[in-house]
Design a protein around this motif. Structure first.
Motif, PDB file in Angstrom:
ATOM      1  N   SER A  22       0.772  -1.169  -0.033  1.00 21.07           N
ATOM      2  CA  SER A  22      -0.171   0.114  -0.010  1.00 21.07           C
ATOM      3  C   SER A  22       0.763   1.141  -0.156  1.00 21.07           C
ATOM      4  O   SER A  22       2.108   0.968   0.083  1.00 21.07           O
ATOM      5  CB  SER A  22      -0.836   0.008   1.131  1.00 21.07           C
ATOM      6  OG  SER A  22      -0.395  -0.209   2.263  1.00 21.07           O
ATOM      7  N   ASN A  23       0.169   2.278  -0.247  1.00 23.36           N
ATOM      8  CA  ASN A  23       0.730   3.810  -0.463  1.00 23.36           C
ATOM      9  C   ASN A  23       0.265   4.601   0.701  1.00 23.36           C
ATOM     10  O   ASN A  23      -0.764   4.633   0.968  1.00 23.36           O
ATOM     11  CB  ASN A  23       0.458   4.228  -1.620  1.00 23.36           C
ATOM     12  CG  ASN A  23       1.809   5.291  -2.086  1.00 23.36           C
ATOM     13  OD1 ASN A  23       1.455   6.528  -2.036  1.00 23.36           O
ATOM     14  ND2 ASN A  23       2.746   4.879  -2.459  1.00 23.36           N
ATOM     15  N   VAL A  24       1.302   4.751   1.563  1.00 21.58           N
ATOM     16  CA  VAL A  24       1.142   5.511   2.876  1.00 21.58           C
ATOM     17  C   VAL A  24       1.702   7.115   2.752  1.00 21.58           C
ATOM     18  O   VAL A  24       2.573   7.490   2.167  1.00 21.58           O
ATOM     19  CB  VAL A  24       1.345   4.901   4.115  1.00 21.58           C
ATOM     20  CG1 VAL A  24       0.948   3.540   4.278  1.00 21.58           C
ATOM     21  CG2 VAL A  24       2.821   4.819   4.239  1.00 21.58           C
ATOM     22  N   GLY A  25       0.875   7.983   3.902  1.00 17.57           N
ATOM     23  CA  GLY A  25       1.763   9.143   4.021  1.00 17.57           C
ATOM     24  C   GLY A  25       1.418   9.553   5.543  1.00 17.57           C
ATOM     25  O   GLY A  25       0.649   8.585   6.409  1.00 17.57           O
ATOM     26  N   VAL A  26       1.828  10.757   5.772  1.00 13.47           N
ATOM     27  CA  VAL A  26       1.725  11.168   7.054  1.00 13.47           C
ATOM     28  C   VAL A  26       1.034  12.434   7.127  1.00 13.47           C
ATOM     29  O   VAL A  26       1.346  13.409   6.439  1.00 13.47           O
ATOM     30  CB  VAL A  26       3.068  10.974   7.732  1.00 13.47           C
ATOM     31  CG1 VAL A  26       3.164  11.668   9.297  1.00 13.47           C
ATOM     32  CG2 VAL A  26       3.908   9.849   7.766  1.00 13.47           C
ATOM     33  N   ARG A  28       0.659  15.985   8.261  1.00 12.21           N
ATOM     34  CA  ARG A  28       1.591  16.977   8.731  1.00 12.21           C
ATOM     35  C   ARG A  28       0.769  18.058   9.363  1.00 12.21           C
ATOM     36  O   ARG A  28       1.177  19.017  10.198  1.00 12.21           O
ATOM     37  CB  ARG A  28       2.347  17.554   7.734  1.00 12.21           C
ATOM     38  CG  ARG A  28       3.509  16.626   7.077  1.00 12.21           C
ATOM     39  CD  ARG A  28       4.762  16.918   8.315  1.00 12.21           C
ATOM     40  NE  ARG A  28       5.683  15.749   8.125  1.00 12.21           N
ATOM     41  CZ  ARG A  28       5.899  14.928   8.951  1.00 12.21           C
ATOM     42  NH1 ARG A  28       5.026  14.893  10.233  1.00 12.21           N
ATOM     43  NH2 ARG A  28       6.593  13.716   8.760  1.00 12.21           N
ATOM     44  N   GLU A  38       1.857  14.171   3.778  1.00 15.23           N
ATOM     45  CA  GLU A  38       3.369  14.150   3.280  1.00 15.23           C
ATOM     46  C   GLU A  38       3.360  12.748   2.862  1.00 15.23           C
ATOM     47  O   GLU A  38       2.883  11.844   3.605  1.00 15.23           O
ATOM     48  CB  GLU A  38       4.275  14.509   4.209  1.00 15.23           C
ATOM     49  CG  GLU A  38       5.325  15.125   3.795  1.00 15.23           C
ATOM     50  CD  GLU A  38       6.298  15.569   4.837  1.00 15.23           C
ATOM     51  OE1 GLU A  38       6.354  17.000   5.331  1.00 15.23           O
ATOM     52  OE2 GLU A  38       7.011  14.707   5.583  1.00 15.23           O
ATOM     53  N   GLY A  39       4.015  12.213   1.760  1.00  9.03           N
ATOM     54  CA  GLY A  39       4.125  10.904   1.319  1.00  9.03           C
ATOM     55  C   GLY A  39       2.917  10.696   0.145  1.00  9.03           C
ATOM     56  O   GLY A  39       2.874  11.640  -0.698  1.00  9.03           O
ATOM     57  N   LEU A  40       2.510   9.875   0.281  1.00  5.75           N
ATOM     58  CA  LEU A  40       1.397   9.301  -0.808  1.00  5.75           C
ATOM     59  C   LEU A  40       2.028   9.435  -2.140  1.00  5.75           C
ATOM     60  O   LEU A  40       1.335  10.307  -2.876  1.00  5.75           O
ATOM     61  CB  LEU A  40       0.083  10.096  -0.541  1.00  5.75           C
ATOM     62  CG  LEU A  40      -0.860  10.110   0.647  1.00  5.75           C
ATOM     63  CD1 LEU A  40      -1.707  10.965   0.885  1.00  5.75           C
ATOM     64  CD2 LEU A  40      -1.244   8.516   0.947  1.00  5.75           C
ATOM     65  N   SER A  41       3.195   8.979  -2.555  1.00  3.61           N
ATOM     66  CA  SER A  41       3.679   9.213  -3.824  1.00  3.61           C
ATOM     67  C   SER A  41       2.866   8.671  -4.901  1.00  3.61           C
ATOM     68  O   SER A  41       2.984   9.158  -6.129  1.00  3.61           O
ATOM     69  CB  SER A  41       5.023   8.581  -3.859  1.00  3.61           C
ATOM     70  OG  SER A  41       5.114   6.985  -3.709  1.00  3.61           O
ATOM     71  N   ASP A  42       1.895   7.767  -4.685  1.00  3.43           N
ATOM     72  CA  ASP A  42       1.239   7.022  -5.803  1.00  3.43           C
ATOM     73  C   ASP A  42      -0.299   7.445  -5.954  1.00  3.43           C
ATOM     74  O   ASP A  42      -1.227   6.996  -6.522  1.00  3.43           O
ATOM     75  CB  ASP A  42       0.882   5.651  -5.805  1.00  3.43           C
ATOM     76  CG  ASP A  42       2.435   4.754  -6.015  1.00  3.43           C
ATOM     77  OD1 ASP A  42       3.320   5.671  -6.509  1.00  3.43           O
ATOM     78  OD2 ASP A  42       2.532   3.759  -5.745  1.00  3.43           O
ATOM     79  N   GLU A  64       3.801  19.514  -4.939  1.00  2.00           N
ATOM     80  CA  GLU A  64       5.061  18.674  -4.906  1.00  2.00           C
ATOM     81  C   GLU A  64       5.244  17.873  -3.901  1.00  2.00           C
ATOM     82  O   GLU A  64       5.737  16.916  -4.022  1.00  2.00           O
ATOM     83  CB  GLU A  64       6.063  20.070  -5.096  1.00  2.00           C
ATOM     84  CG  GLU A  64       7.106  19.385  -5.747  1.00  2.00           C
ATOM     85  CD  GLU A  64       8.437  20.691  -5.766  1.00  2.00           C
ATOM     86  OE1 GLU A  64       7.926  21.740  -5.465  1.00  2.00           O
ATOM     87  OE2 GLU A  64       9.493  20.294  -6.220  1.00  2.00           O
ATOM     88  N   THR A  65       5.099  18.444  -2.660  1.00  2.00           N
ATOM     89  CA  THR A  65       5.614  17.537  -1.561  1.00  2.00           C
ATOM     90  C   THR A  65       4.420  17.050  -0.720  1.00  2.00           C
ATOM     91  O   THR A  65       4.597  16.114   0.071  1.00  2.00           O
ATOM     92  CB  THR A  65       6.585  18.018  -0.644  1.00  2.00           C
ATOM     93  OG1 THR A  65       6.054  19.357  -0.091  1.00  2.00           O
ATOM     94  CG2 THR A  65       7.990  18.579  -1.346  1.00  2.00           C
ATOM     95  N   GLU A  83      -0.680   7.839  10.496  1.00  2.00           N
ATOM     96  CA  GLU A  83      -0.487   7.190   9.011  1.00  2.00           C
ATOM     97  C   GLU A  83      -1.896   7.125   8.203  1.00  2.00           C
ATOM     98  O   GLU A  83      -2.789   6.743   9.034  1.00  2.00           O
ATOM     99  CB  GLU A  83       0.099   5.893   9.237  1.00  2.00           C
ATOM    100  CG  GLU A  83       0.686   5.446   8.053  1.00  2.00           C
ATOM    101  CD  GLU A  83       1.606   4.074   8.065  1.00  2.00           C
ATOM    102  OE1 GLU A  83       2.611   4.152   8.706  1.00  2.00           O
ATOM    103  OE2 GLU A  83       1.072   3.282   7.927  1.00  2.00           O
ATOM    104  N   ARG A  85      -3.503   5.918   4.348  1.00  2.00           N
ATOM    105  CA  ARG A  85      -3.138   5.371   3.096  1.00  2.00           C
ATOM    106  C   ARG A  85      -4.183   5.410   1.941  1.00  2.00           C
ATOM    107  O   ARG A  85      -5.383   5.620   2.070  1.00  2.00           O
ATOM    108  CB  ARG A  85      -3.058   3.891   3.444  1.00  2.00           C
ATOM    109  CG  ARG A  85      -4.205   3.079   4.019  1.00  2.00           C
ATOM    110  CD  ARG A  85      -3.989   1.742   4.267  1.00  2.00           C
ATOM    111  NE  ARG A  85      -5.130   1.019   4.357  1.00  2.00           N
ATOM    112  CZ  ARG A  85      -5.283  -0.217   4.621  1.00  2.00           C
ATOM    113  NH1 ARG A  85      -4.272  -0.875   4.649  1.00  2.00           N
ATOM    114  NH2 ARG A  85      -6.357  -0.944   5.052  1.00  2.00           N
TER     115      ARG A  85
END
Lengths: 515, 131
Positions: A22-26, A28, A38-42, A64-65, A83, A85
């Motif tokens: 899975s694709n996760v992010g945090v 912020r 932040e994260g979640l690149s996909d 961008e970020t 976190e 996702r």
């Protein structure tokens, strides 16, 4: 028992070896119903993002970020560092026949306590509108049951007709009347009383309304027996802006399912001004640049992509249709404000309601001059077309002469006749709320007006005469009305019978003052 | 606002200069910081903080956090890291964590990708499926 165990074991076996990716992010930053992740690149645009505790959000800003996610619920339990996702799913809602008679929210979850809804499919909330090849022109009428609209501003199946006016001028009432009229016709068709009638299912989308209002409308629909053909999608004023923003698209998705099954749907968006306000709020907290009246730059696209989804599909595509009645509220009758002009330019016509007319007792308070239907008489039955051809012109001339007539008393015969006719048509078009008039009665009274049968009735008694005539025709001349209903045209034979019937009624008619 | 936008732009350019073949070059980062600290160009503090943010995100892309229910032991750890290097085709820094809440198995996070083979995750998926 053993079956259940087997199923359970097979489920466990299918899970045994797989490692999920899975694709996760945090999180912020969080506030105002928007989380910066932040994260979640996909991540995809409009993808559903899962937060801890089963809360979902919608990824609307891909930067961008960071990713700007709008929460679809209360974010009180979300903390910085949590976190989240991606789900790999664009927002979808359950759709299907089970939706009829139900009240749901923007995610398709029931709000009426009538139990679970069995979905026939899941439809994406955002969908590209059908293209040119898939469409055909609008030619079948939607009988709104409101005489003034059916006669002068006809609405066709697949059309988008805007209902616009100040607050408290009866915009919602027109929409509700139309829904009730569809239910009456659907029921008549089911009982075999209406020939060649394709039922129209209705969807009422309430955006940012008071809950008490929504409850009242649902009650009205239930009392009129219209709820069994209707789905209500509601996101009240107390709900997050994101859900208010989604509600019309959800309604549209529910309607599209019926349209794809080859059926006809009527969808009411009540109202798009509040929808634009909810979208503005969301855009501002997402820090998108604001434009005129602080609305974001894509507020036109917001409504155009929604209303373009109304269509009449070609026979090859099943021949279904979705008719939209968007509602927009104006401030002090100003139709040149931002949202009204946008929606006017998107739709195929508008029904403009005026406060002045409303308080003069002309209800529905339709302004004949400013209201228009760009589909025009293509969406009228032969019968209505025949009897209402000159009505709009008659009324326009009446309004023009009315201003002159105030200054002088000596009027020539022609002017006097136009004024008399106009005043009587205005009376004829007055109609109580929640009481749609069937096609055959509309045709009969308009025919009587055109042929001068109301000319000898005093203006203040026209309404009384009309009501009594309608009662007479529907009880005593049932057979004639049935013919008119089936033929949907005034043939020579029907014309002659109608003449006898109206004359018969007029001979026995006594006005309330006994004349 | 304008300043912060400029800082972002400069930081992006600096990052571009620091990343070689998808990896952050430590010595270039140090050189950039030294240059900024001594030269003190206009708005340099904003540039440094924006640059630090971008470098941190870039480093996270090649940093693996490996959680397991029980300690893995030297050889297993080395083989996991070697596998990850093979998969990503670049140098991966690693960090091992002991997390009994996983109940069993492993959970690997590299950047924003997560491979979850923990018993806890499987149980949760089973619960979702059975509903």
């Amino acid at each position: 028992m053993s079956n259940i165990l087997q199923e359970l074991e097979s489920e466990i076996a299918s899970l045994k070896t797989s490692v999920t990716k899975s694709n996760v992010g945090v999180v912020r930053e969080i506030g105002d119903g928007v989380a910066k992740i932040e994260g979640l690149s996909d991540v995809m645009l409009n993808e559903m993002i899962e937060f801890p505790g089963g809360l979902y959000g919608l990824a609307l800003n891909l930067e961008e970020t960071e990713v700007g996610v709008v929460l679809m619920g209360s974010g009180l339990n979300i903390k910085e560092g949590d976190e989240v996702r991606t789900t790999g799913r664009l927002l979808q809602v359950p759709v299907g026949r089970d939706m009829l008679g139900r009240t749901v929210d923007a995610l398709g979850a029931p709000l009426d306590g009538k139990g679970e809804i069995k979905a026939d499919a899941q439809y994406p909330v955002e969908k590209i509108a059908p293209g040119i090849i898939a469409r055909q022109s609008v030619s079948v009428p939607v009988q709104t049951g409101i005489q003034a609209i059916d006669a002068m501003i006809p609405v066709g199946r697949g059309q988008r007709e805007l209902i616009i006016g100040d607050r408290q001028t009866g915009k919602t009432t027109i929409a509700v009347d139309t829904i009730i009229s569809q239910a009456n016709q659907n029921r008549a068709a089911a009982e075999g009383k209406l020939k060649d009638h394709k039922p129209i299912y209705c969807i009422y989308v309430a955006i940012g309304q008071k809950l008490s209002n929504v409850a009242r409308i649902i009650q009205t629909l239930e009392n009129a027996g219209a709820m069994e053909y209707t789905t209500v999608v509601t996101e009240a004023a107390s709900e997050p802006a994101c859900k208010q923003y989604l509600a019309p698209y959800t309604g549209c998705a529910i309607g599209e399912w019926f349209m794809d099954q080859g059926e006809d749907v009527l969808i009411v968006f009540d109202d798009l001004s509040k929808h634009a306000v909810a979208y503005r709020e969301m855009s501002l907290v997402l820090r998108r640049p604001s434009g005129r009246e602080a609305y974001p730059g894509d507020v036109f696209y917001l409504h155009s992509r929604l209303l373009e989804r109304s269509a009449r599909l070609s026979e090859k595509e099943g021949g279904g249709s979705m008719t939209a009645l968007p509602i927009v509220e104006t401030q002090a009758g100003d139709v040149s404000a931002y949202i009204p002009t946008n929606v006017i330019s998107i739709t195929d016509g508008q029904i403009f309601l005026e406060t002045d007319l409303f308080y003069q007792g002309i209800r529905p308070a339709i302004s004949v001059g400013l209201s228009v239907s760009r589909v025009g008489s293509a969406a009228q039955t032969k019968a209505i077309k025949k009897v209402s051809g000159t009505t709009k012109l008659d009324l326009a001339q009446y309004r023009e002469l009315q201003a002159f007539a105030q200054f002088g008393s000596d009027l020539d015969e022609k002017t006097k006749a136009t004024l008399d006719r106009g005043a009587r048509i205005v009376e004829l078009f007055k109609q109580n709320q929640y009481s749609p008039i069937p096609l055959e009665l509309q045709v009969s009274t308009l025919w009587a007006m055109q042929n001068g049968h109301f000319d000898d009735v005093a203006v203040e008694h026209v309404k009384d005469c009309q009501l009594k005539m309608e009662e007479f025709l529907s009880t005593r001349k049932d057979e004639l009305m049935g013919k008119l209903r089936d033929e949907k045209a005034i043939t020579d034979e029907i014309g002659a019978e109608l003449k006898t019937a109206v004359e018969d009624f007029k001979n026995n008619y006594k006005s309330p003052t006994g004349e | 606002m304008k300043g912060s936008k400029d800082a972002q732009r400069i930081a992006r350019q600096l990052l571009k200069a620091t990343v070689e073949n998808g990896e952050v070059n430590g010595s270039t980062v140090k050189a950039v910081l030294r240059k900024l600290a001594t030269g003190k160009p206009r708005g340099y503090l904003g540039v440094i903080s924006a640059y630090a943010h971008l470098v941190r995100l870039e480093l996270e892309k090649s940093h693996a956090v490996i959680e397991s229910a029980s300690p893995l032991g030297g050889t297993l750890e080395a083989s996991v890291v070697a596998d990850l290097k093979g998969k990503y085709g670049k140098q991966i820094t690693s960090e091992f964590k002991h997390n009994p809440e996983l109940l069993g198995g492993m959970r690997v996070r590299v950047g924003s990708d997560v491979w979850d083979g923990s018993v806890r995750n499987r149980l949760e998926r089973l619960r979702e499926k059975i509903g």
